[in-house]
Design an enzyme around this catalytic site. Structure first.
Site, PDB file in Angstrom:
ATOM      1  N   SER A 280       0.798  -1.241   0.000  1.00 33.49           N
ATOM      2  CA  SER A 280       0.000   0.000   0.000  1.00 33.49           C
ATOM      3  C   SER A 280       0.824   1.283   0.000  1.00 33.49           C
ATOM      4  O   SER A 280       0.272   2.358  -0.221  1.00 33.49           O
ATOM      5  CB  SER A 280      -0.939   0.024   1.199  1.00 33.49           C
ATOM      6  OG  SER A 280      -2.114  -0.674   0.883  1.00 33.49           O
TER       7      SER A 280
ATOM      8  N   LYS B 204       0.531   3.463  -2.900  1.00 31.56           N
ATOM      9  CA  LYS B 204      -0.570   4.425  -3.059  1.00 31.56           C
ATOM     10  C   LYS B 204      -0.055   5.867  -3.031  1.00 31.56           C
ATOM     11  O   LYS B 204      -0.675   6.758  -3.615  1.00 31.56           O
ATOM     12  CB  LYS B 204      -1.623   4.206  -1.970  1.00 31.56           C
ATOM     13  CG  LYS B 204      -2.344   2.841  -2.114  1.00 31.56           C
ATOM     14  CD  LYS B 204      -3.248   2.532  -0.950  1.00 31.56           C
ATOM     15  CE  LYS B 204      -4.227   1.414  -1.201  1.00 31.56           C
ATOM     16  NZ  LYS B 204      -3.815   0.084  -0.801  1.00 31.56           N
TER      17      LYS B 204
ATOM     18  N   TYR C 163      -4.559   3.677   7.596  1.00 32.97           N
ATOM     19  CA  TYR C 163      -5.919   3.123   7.538  1.00 32.97           C
ATOM     20  C   TYR C 163      -6.742   3.550   8.745  1.00 32.97           C
ATOM     21  O   TYR C 163      -6.662   4.702   9.171  1.00 32.97           O
ATOM     22  CB  TYR C 163      -5.886   1.585   7.424  1.00 32.97           C
ATOM     23  CG  TYR C 163      -4.851   1.061   6.495  1.00 32.97           C
ATOM     24  CD1 TYR C 163      -4.909   1.377   5.140  1.00 32.97           C
ATOM     25  CD2 TYR C 163      -3.814   0.269   6.937  1.00 32.97           C
ATOM     26  CE1 TYR C 163      -3.956   0.889   4.268  1.00 32.97           C
ATOM     27  CE2 TYR C 163      -2.862  -0.216   6.066  1.00 32.97           C
ATOM     28  CZ  TYR C 163      -2.937   0.098   4.747  1.00 32.97           C
ATOM     29  OH  TYR C 163      -1.995  -0.377   3.900  1.00 32.97           O
TER      30      TYR C 163
END
Ligand code: GLN
Length: 310
Positions: free
Chosen positions: A69, A72, A245
């Protein structure tokens, strides 16, 4: 920095690794992507790089792992560079979700566009905004420049493993397509997304990247502006708000640095004053963040007085 100060920082880095080791028993390696289950659970490493070119490192800071991630942040930079602010943020929001990174919930319940580019839904739309004939090659070129390492490579095994098993990401992409948010062919966009997640980096690479972000996008060695200041501001802000997150708030209170994690075990953290930090530890907590990496960053933030709001 004097020699004394340098030795002092190195000692703190060693201490941070020790603190991190003591937390590893709390974590588990990611297994939902079968290839990631092979990770070595005892790995732990950290690297700090400053704009003056100083490096402080300890443990497994030069062992490569998949960026997952953390990609990203790079893909957001590339999308903003190529498609521009208006286009990207007409399709993706800037708000934290409080939900898991691969959640589908908000798309149906609250809004048709993903909440932010740091969750899977947002990153899949970000990938769709990279409208270049050789999107992945351009992505890899950008990552190599920002990490100062032209050896960074695609791990075909992880890519294939994720492509084969990524049913949840597939669900997200098709839902977004049905709502008209995702342009292009879902399978093609997913292919780019899976490839971007599967490149191999080290904690040292991430420290260099974070140092460039801390230095407002300018490479201090060659004096070249690699990323516009505006884009750096956007990416760092979203990292602070959404980069960990549904643990972003707690992490911001405890560490206080724009950071991004990945289920490969990496965390990239941007410290003030031209300092970048990369950590690696594949034991993850329930939110999908590296337990060892988080502890290392807590120790460093406290001992080096790095918290943005302290
Ligand atoms: N490739 C992973 C996925 O899409 C990335 C998730 C993560 O690192 N949190 O599921």
């Amino acid at each position: 920095m004097t020699r004394m100060e340098r030795e002092e920082i190195q000692k703190i880095v060693e201490q941070a690794i020790q603190d991190g080791k003591n937390t590893l028993y709390e974590g588990k390696v990611a297994s939902y992507i079968p290839e990631l289950a092979k990770a070595n659970s005892s790995n732990l490493g950290v690297c700090i790089e400053t704009k003056e070119g100083e490096i402080y490192a300890s443990g497994d800071y030069s062992i490569p792992f998949t960026v997952q991630s953390i990609s990203k942040t790079f893909s957001l930079i590339l999308a903003l560079q190529t498609a521009g602010y208006e286009k990207v943020f007409s399709k993706i929001g800037m708000e934290p979700t409080g939900d898991r990174f691969d959640s589908i919930l908000q798309l149906e319940l609250k809004d048709w566009k993903p909440f932010n580019p740091m969750i899977n839904a947002g990153a899949i739309v970000t990938a769709s905004c990279i409208d270049l004939p050789k999107g992945f090659e351009e992505f890899l070129r950008l990552v190599r420049r920002l990490c100062g390492n032209d050896q960074i490579w695609l791990n075909e095994n992880v890519y294939r493993s994720e492509k084969k098993t990524g049913t949840r990401n597939r669900s997200i992409a098709y839902l977004l397509k049905s709502d008209g948010v995702l342009e292009g062919e879902p399978e093609e966009v997913l292919d780019l997304y899976f490839r971007m997640c599967s490149i191999m980096v080290t904690a040292k690479d991430l420290a260099h990247y974070a140092m460039i972000l801390s230095n407002r996008g300018e490479d201090p060695v060659i004096g070249e502006q690699l990323v516009d200041r505006d884009i750096v501001r956007i990416v760092k802000t979203l990292m602070l708000l959404c980069g960990m997150y549904d643990q972003s708030g707690e992490y911001a209170v405890k560490v206080g640095l724009p950071s991004k994690s990945g289920v490969g075990g990496g965390i990239v953290a941007v410290a003030p004053g031209g300092m970048g930090i990369g950590t690696f530890g594949p034991m993850l907590n329930q939110k999908g963040n590296s337990v060892g990496g988080e502890q290392i960053l807590r120790t460093l933030s406290e001992k080096l007085n790095l918290h943005l709001f302290a």
